[in-house]
Design a protein around this motif. Structure first.
Motif, short mmCIF file in Angstrom:
data_model
loop_
_atom_site.label_atom_id
_atom_site.label_comp_id
_atom_site.label_asym_id
_atom_site.label_seq_id
_atom_site.Cartn_x
_atom_site.Cartn_y
_atom_site.Cartn_z
N ALA A 1 0.71 -1.15 -0.05
CA ALA A 1 0.10 0.13 0.09
C ALA A 1 1.01 1.29 -0.04
O ALA A 1 0.42 2.59 -0.67
N ARG B 1 0.93 4.36 -2.90
CA ARG B 1 1.06 5.56 -2.55
C ARG B 1 2.12 6.58 -3.28
O ARG B 1 2.06 7.48 -3.63
N THR C 1 2.26 6.94 -6.87
CA THR C 1 1.10 7.82 -7.21
C THR C 1 1.61 9.23 -7.18
O THR C 1 1.71 10.08 -8.13
N THR D 1 -1.40 -4.16 -9.52
CA THR D 1 -2.17 -3.17 -8.57
C THR D 1 -1.92 -3.30 -7.10
O THR D 1 -1.10 -4.15 -6.66
N GLN E 1 -5.17 -0.18 -1.46
CA GLN E 1 -5.30 1.14 -0.88
C GLN E 1 -4.79 1.23 0.50
O GLN E 1 -4.63 0.44 1.32
N ALA F 1 -5.19 1.68 3.90
CA ALA F 1 -6.24 1.62 4.82
C ALA F 1 -5.93 2.46 6.19
O ALA F 1 -4.45 2.54 6.43
#
Length: 477
Positions: free
Chosen positions: A100, A104, A107, A243, A246, A248
């Motif tokens: 995760a 991030r 991105t 992928t 997220q 969390a």
């Protein structure tokens, strides 16, 4: 022909160095300096007291073999720290937190890898400069390897930015308690004096490290075949993650607790003198917290911990054998002989050349004395009276020690932290040497220029003690 020029396995290389060290004990004159116990309980050599042993003692092949388990025992704190970290990080990976986090960061920096590289080099250099962090970077290695893999970079880039930050931070440190403060205390100059110059050169040296790593990374981005580790398997396996989960709430709690653990570790090192045992305990506590917050069953957490520790068995072997090299030289009583012999030529050259010579000597001696504070206690008592003799400010001698110790940390195979980092990333020492040597040469050239200018402009002359340190002691022979 290529077969004979191929660099051997890192473990083979390190054992070969142990054999060479044993042979050196048969050839190099054996001798030692007298030592004195300082107020802090550490032992420092006494200048002018070097003497050869009356009768040479020859180490046998049997003593070479027994040095290996002794070396593992001597390096046990680093070995178990690395294995505990491997186990704890394996638990963290099982919660999906690492994936995760990578998602991030991709991105944010996916199209700006140069920003990521600069930030890592800068931040790690800042931490090493301020509080002497080193082994604390090991937990970040696999995370950076995974991030680089996702950005079409390689493990060498991940290790390059990590080690460049670590080595440069130590080399140009402003307030490192394990190097600068100890060396200045021995040199009897005010603690933390001369900070202005060290702060002024921090960014230029960080930029040298960043430029080296980014220049390599650009070649890998242009063509993956340019990777220096293209012939090696990725330590994370060949599975491509298309992928990422997220980030969390439980992931954020785990990451926040990781930052908190690093903060507690930094505080403990600075205030309470913690080292690897206490650091290991902190990460064990973080692992337990991670398992609870990540909702992993006790059996799964236990198996993941064992799996992670097992993955670093090779790294543990490398760290243990690397310690054996200096252990052999200590047993053979040639460590002080090497220090004494290397310091003698400096008394026959000018001040500027002698300052650069101090840098070269400290760099070479770091191979034999990989501990920064240990090197200070062995070499600074000799370099201080020598600098007085050559009319070199003692602050310059401290700076030469910093440069020599810090920058060479990035390449010497006897450095347990370095061997732990490249071992986790699955990079053989020969591959790393080819990547790091040009960077080391650039840093050494820049450091030489700084030292020459420091002598020319009398850096540290305003805090030079009026009475030479150890004035009741004779100068080096």
């Amino acid at each position: 022909m290529a077969k004979f020029l191929r660099v051997p396995h890192t473990l083979t290389l390190l054992f070969g160095m142990m054999v060479l060290a044993m042979i050196a004990t048969w050839i190099v004159p054996q001798g030692f300096f007298e030592t004195q116990t300082l107020a802090n309980g550490r032992s420092a050599v006494v200048p002018g007291t070097f003497a050869l042993v009356e009768e040479r003692q020859y180490l046998s092949p049997w003593q070479l073999l027994t040095a290996i388990p002794r070396a593992f025992a001597s390096a046990q704190d680093v070995i178990f720290f690395v294995m505990i970290l491997g186990g704890v990080l394996s638990i963290a990976r099982a919660t999906g937190t690492v994936d995760a986090l990578i998602g991030r960061l991709l991105t944010r920096f996916g199209e700006k890898p140069h920003m990521l590289i600069f930030m890592v080099v800068f931040c790690f250099a800042m931490a090493s400069s301020a509080i002497g962090t080193a082994g604390e970077y090991i937990p970040f290695v696999l995370i950076l390897v995974a991030l680089c893999k996702a950005m079409r970079l390689d493990a060498m880039t991940a290790v390059g930015m990590t080690v460049a930050g670590y080595g440069i931070g130590y080399g140009v440190s402003a307030i490192n308690p394990f190097t600068v403060i100890i060396a200045q205390q021995i040199a009897e100059v005010p603690v933390l004096s001369g900070m202005e110059l060290r702060l002024a050169i921090f960014i230029p040296f960080v930029l040298i490290g960043f430029h080296h790593v980014w220049s390599y990374a650009k070649k890998v981005l242009a063509d993956p075949a340019n990777s220096m580790v293209a012939d090696l398997p990725c330590p994370l396996g060949d599975k491509q993650t298309a992928t990422y989960p997220q980030l969390a709430l439980n992931h954020k709690l785990i990451l926040a607790s990781f930052v908190g653990t690093i903060a507690v570790v930094a505080y403990g090192i600075r205030v309470h003198g913690w080292y690897l045992y206490e650091l290991s305990a902190c990460f064990v506590a973080w692992g337990l917290f991670t398992a609870v917050v990540g909702r992993i069953s006790t059996d799964t957490a236990a198996q993941k911990f064992i799996d992670g520790a097992m993955e670093l068995t090779t790294t543990a072997m490398l760290i243990g054998v690397a310690r054996g090299i200096s252990l052999i030289m200590e047993d053979g009583q040639i460590l002080h002989s090497l220090v004494h012999g290397m310091s003698l030529p400096l008394s026959y050259v000018g001040a500027e050349a002698a300052a650069v010579g101090m840098l070269v000597i400290q760099t070479l001696l770091n191979f034999f004395i990989p501990s920064g504070s240990g090197q200070a206690y062995v070499t600074m008592p000799l370099m201080v009276p020598l600098s007085d003799l050559l009319d070199i400010p003692r602050q310059v001698a401290v700076l030469a020690y910093q440069f020599g110790d810090g920058f060479s940390n990035m390449i010497i195979p006897t450095n347990a932290v370095l061997m732990g980092i490249i071992g986790i990333a699955g990079i053989p020492y020969g591959h790393w040497f080819r990547f790091c040597l040009p960077l080391l040469l650039k840093l050494m050239l820049a450091a030489s220029v700084v030292l020459v200018l420091a002598v020319v402009f009398d850096y540290g002359d305003s805090v030079q003690p009026q009475t030479p340190a150890g004035a009741n002691l004779s100068q080096p022979d």
